[in-house]
Design a protein around this motif. Structure first.
Motif, PDB file in Angstrom:
ATOM      1  N   PHE A 190       0.812  -1.216   0.000  1.00 45.76           N
ATOM      2  CA  PHE A 190       0.000   0.000   0.000  1.00 45.76           C
ATOM      3  C   PHE A 190       0.845   1.265   0.000  1.00 45.76           C
ATOM      4  O   PHE A 190       0.456   2.275  -0.574  1.00 45.76           O
ATOM      5  N   LEU A 243      -7.597   2.501   2.594  1.00 43.06           N
ATOM      6  CA  LEU A 243      -8.572   1.420   2.574  1.00 43.06           C
ATOM      7  C   LEU A 243      -9.990   1.959   2.653  1.00 43.06           C
ATOM      8  O   LEU A 243     -10.909   1.437   2.019  1.00 43.06           O
ATOM      9  N   HIS A 273     -11.583  -5.465   1.176  1.00 40.28           N
ATOM     10  CA  HIS A 273     -11.464  -5.926  -0.209  1.00 40.28           C
ATOM     11  C   HIS A 273     -10.015  -6.065  -0.664  1.00 40.28           C
ATOM     12  O   HIS A 273      -9.623  -7.105  -1.218  1.00 40.28           O
ATOM     13  N   ASP A 274      -9.201  -5.048  -0.452  1.00 42.10           N
ATOM     14  CA  ASP A 274      -7.820  -5.103  -0.934  1.00 42.10           C
ATOM     15  C   ASP A 274      -6.990  -6.129  -0.159  1.00 42.10           C
ATOM     16  O   ASP A 274      -6.091  -6.752  -0.728  1.00 42.10           O
ATOM     17  N   HIS A 298      -7.624  -9.460  -1.711  1.00 41.65           N
ATOM     18  CA  HIS A 298      -6.805  -9.668  -2.913  1.00 41.65           C
ATOM     19  C   HIS A 298      -5.430 -10.203  -2.531  1.00 41.65           C
ATOM     20  O   HIS A 298      -4.910 -11.137  -3.161  1.00 41.65           O
ATOM     21  N   PRO A 304      -5.430  -7.464  -8.599  1.00 42.34           N
ATOM     22  CA  PRO A 304      -6.397  -6.415  -8.948  1.00 42.34           C
ATOM     23  C   PRO A 304      -6.395  -6.161 -10.454  1.00 42.34           C
ATOM     24  O   PRO A 304      -5.900  -5.144 -10.934  1.00 42.34           O
ATOM     25  N   GLU A 308     -10.283  -9.847 -10.258  1.00 40.51           N
ATOM     26  CA  GLU A 308     -11.481  -9.302  -9.620  1.00 40.51           C
ATOM     27  C   GLU A 308     -12.641 -10.294  -9.677  1.00 40.51           C
ATOM     28  O   GLU A 308     -13.364 -10.495  -8.699  1.00 40.51           O
TER      29      GLU A 308
END
Length: 218
Positions: free
Chosen positions: A97, A105, A129-130, A133, A140, A145
């Protein structure tokens, strides 16, 4: 679906046709209509009915009830993750990130106050969500997805009542079905890999003890 009056929305019918039939492009990228669709779904969702459905599953699943009552929001700032060891999940999340300037986020439903079970569930699903992943390895990208959506749909239907899932993740069904149709129509060379991704997601969802978002990520 329970809790959602889809047939009452002309906007949703137009958006569904648009998303399932159009091509992607620089002028209208893949995620262009996500915000409009989210707003249209909110307008036809019966929140009181969704709260009642959450309460029913909360009463029959003690683990779900504990997670709801904890209210452990995954509203990390990137700086919050800097304290984790580099080889830990938190450390890897920090590395990922922090390489994306301006990332946060809590960028969807930022103003949503999770003061009820359904509102908390809705906010936390998006906050995670991230991280999902990263945990699943589904990147992503277009295929990743849909693989993650398929994983989540499969695990949700195994864990929750179908009535709750139907109203809770209508956006996921919208995205999966329109992307598959769009790929089938306009990007047939990608269709085999898209279906492979969906298949891998379904297999992973079958193997989960509980949905990924029902986690205290702290």
């Amino acid at each position: 679906p329970y809790g959602v009056r889809v047939g009452e929305s002309g906007a949703l019918r137009d958006l569904y046709a648009q998303e399932g039939l159009r091509r992607n492009g620089k002028d209208v990228p893949m995620t262009y209509f996500v915000h409009q669709t989210t707003q249209a779904l909110m307008e036809v969702t019966d929140v009181d009915e969704m709260e009642a459905l959450v309460a029913k599953d909360k009463a029959r699943r003690p683990d779900f009830a504990r997670w709801l009552d904890t209210r452990a929001l995954t509203d990390f700032k990137v700086s919050d993750l800097a304290a984790y060891e580099p080889d830990s999940f938190g450390g890897k999340a920090y590395a990922y990130f922090s390489a994306q300037p301006g990332f946060e986020l809590n960028f969807i439903n930022r103003a949503l106050v999770p003061d009820t079970d359904f509102k908390y569930l809705k906010k936390q699903r998006l906050l995670a969500h991230d991280l999902e992943h990263m945990l699943t390895g589904f990147g992503p990208n277009a295929v990743g997805e849909q693989a993650l959506i398929a994983c989540n749909i499969k695990s949700y239907y195994r864990y929750f009542s179908p009535e709750l899932v139907s109203g809770m993740i209508l956006m996921s069904g919208f995205l999966l079905s329109t992307v598959l149709m769009k790929t089938h129509l306009h990007y047939p060379a990608l269709m085999d890999e898209m279906m492979n991704g969906v298949g891998r997601g379904m297999d992973m969802g079958d193997g989960l003890r509980q949905p990924l978002f029902v986690t205290d990520w702290h």
